[in-house]
Design an enzyme around this catalytic site. Structure first.
Site, short mmCIF file in Angstrom:
data_model
loop_
_atom_site.label_atom_id
_atom_site.label_comp_id
_atom_site.label_asym_id
_atom_site.label_seq_id
_atom_site.Cartn_x
_atom_site.Cartn_y
_atom_site.Cartn_z
N GLY A 1 -4.59 -6.00 3.13
CA GLY A 1 -4.26 -4.60 2.88
C GLY A 1 -4.82 -3.70 3.95
N ARG A 2 -6.14 -3.51 3.94
CA ARG A 2 -6.74 -2.56 4.88
C ARG A 2 -6.68 -3.04 6.32
NH1 ARG A 2 -10.00 -2.02 0.17
NH2 ARG A 2 -10.22 0.17 -0.55
N THR B 1 0.86 -1.18 0.00
CA THR B 1 0.00 0.00 0.00
C THR B 1 0.89 1.23 0.00
OG1 THR B 1 -0.17 -0.23 2.42
CG2 THR B 1 -2.00 -1.05 1.10
N HIS C 1 -7.16 -4.71 -6.86
CA HIS C 1 -6.51 -3.51 -6.34
C HIS C 1 -7.38 -2.87 -5.24
CE1 HIS C 1 -2.91 -1.06 -7.29
NE2 HIS C 1 -3.57 -0.10 -6.69
N THR D 1 2.73 -5.14 -10.39
CA THR D 1 1.31 -4.80 -10.44
C THR D 1 0.92 -4.51 -11.89
OG1 THR D 1 1.17 -3.96 -8.18
CG2 THR D 1 -0.41 -3.09 -9.75
#
Length: 409
Positions: free
Chosen positions: A358-359, A105, A304, A182
């Site tokens: 991720g989050r 990130t 993503h 990516t």
């Protein structure tokens, strides 16, 4: 947006008993990732939360990343000895404490000064890989000094060829063990809600500035600690001096990402990188078939975070078919929507080699820095290990045949 999988109201009668997620100062009182999220929302200003939480356009893809997990239900087995269960797994030839990866990130310095270092430190302590973004606010050489870190590097291709070639040289020299290319971000996603916090491309709105000023803890741990807004230290030398401001540099990089990126470019990158290489952003069966022949070591099914093309399928939607296509020829990782240890188990049972978060760790970072990330990883690990026991699975091998999951229609 709220979590579309939350069904707690079934235990309430007309809103009673009243329920609220914990948002106080004690990380130990965070019982779930949702509590760390509530703590983050209390501490972060609105423009930071829009960057953290938001998706593209109608955010349908963002929602689907979560909702896909609801399509599957457990069918637990009983009277199974689960006293010695473990989540230990092999990730690209090395043992990991659990098959979890902290996803790349960018701009983590907007959550806390030194955010990338905090995420990497917690990952090293947890025995799992950390993927550093090209858009990190820390130099990869500085993260490489963390003892025990499984340091992976995520590559955005931008600028002239010399840029990605130099990034690969540096990543190799500082000991990054895996490269992650990516593939789905060469055109920047239409993140409308994030745009609404700005008066122009390079200037926040007056209400955004006022709201930020009303969050002194964020200002102290981010702006004051870092002596201003963060910069993209990892790539700053590639950006013209007149474009090195916080907003200006981000836009300059976006404008210099080639929309011509294709399989021939992957071949050139593969020839310059001899260590493991993963392709991130795959969501189509034909691309999986091409990846098998492209000489990569694995793929990461990813939308993503719902931040690029809206209305895509979720990575979990493709996962069973993806495993059939690649067989044992490639590592098959999946990213998107992880909030629970049971999410991890579902993805593994459907064929994933590992799951990327991720989050979830970012909520921990916002809530409490390194200790908050540790808390997020501990929560996910304990939830998954406990769920394995309740499911009747003593090892990851017990999950792999899919017999413990049923699809709901």
């Amino acid at each position: 947006m709220g979590d579309p999988l939350r069904t707690n109201d079934v235990a309430q009668l007309d809103g009673s008993p009243r329920r609220r997620f914990y948002s106080g100062p004690s990380l130990h009182r965070a019982a779930a990732i949702a509590d760390l999220r509530a703590m983050a929302h209390r501490r972060m200003p609105r423009f930071v939360l829009e960057y953290l939480e938001g998706g593209a356009e109608d955010e349908a893809g963002l929602a689907r990343d979560r909702l896909a997990y609801a399509d599957w239900r457990f069918a637990p087995r009983q009277l199974v000895d689960v006293s010695g269960r473990t989540l230990e797994a092999d990730l690209l030839g090395r043992s990991a404490r659990l098959p979890l990866v902290i996803a790349p990130t960018g701009l983590n310095g907007i959550f806390r000064h030194g955010g990338d270092l905090m995420l990497a430190q917690a990952a090293a302590e947890a025995g799992i890989p950390f993927v550093q973004s090209t858009m990190s606010n820390e130099r990869m050489e500085d993260l490489a000094r963390i003892d025990g870190l499984r340091h992976w590097f995520q590559l955005y291709v931008f600028g002239a060829d010399e840029v990605w070639q130099e990034l690969l040289r540096r990543a190799d020299a500082c000991g990054c063990e895996t490269l992650v290319l990516t593939t789905n971000a060469q055109i920047f996603g239409n993140r409308e809600w994030s745009k609404r916090t700005r008066a122009s491309r390079t200037r926040p709105s007056a209400s955004t500035v006022l709201d930020a000023a009303l969050h002194p803890r964020w200002m102290a741990s981010t702006l004051l600690a870092g002596r201003g807004l963060p910069v993209f230290r990892n790539v700053l030398d590639f950006i013209p001096r007149e474009h090195r401001g916080f907003f200006e540099s981000a836009h300059w990089i976006r404008e210099h990402q080639p929309s011509s990126l294709d399989w021939a470019d992957l071949d050139r990158i593969r020839r310059r990188w001899s260590k493991p290489l993963l392709l991130k952003g795959i969501l189509h069966p034909d691309d999986l078939r091409r990846a098998v022949d492209a000489g990569v070591d694995g793929v990461v099914l990813s939308s993503h975070g719902g931040r690029q093309l809206d209305w895509t399928i979720a990575p979990l939607d493709l996962l069973p078919q993806a495993r059939e296509i690649v067989g044992d020829r490639l590592a098959l990782h999946v990213a998107g929507g992880l909030r629970r240890g049971t999410d991890l188990l579902k993805a593994l049972a459907l064929g994933a080699t590992a799951v990327w978060a991720g989050r979830a760790p970012l909520y921990g970072l916002c809530a409490g820095g390194t200790q908050g990330v540790r808390r997020a990883l501990d929560i996910l690990h304990k939830e998954a290990l406990d769920a394995m026991g309740l499911l009747g699975a003593a090892s990851l091998a017990d999950l792999s045949d899919g017999s413990l999951l049923q699809r709901m229609r």
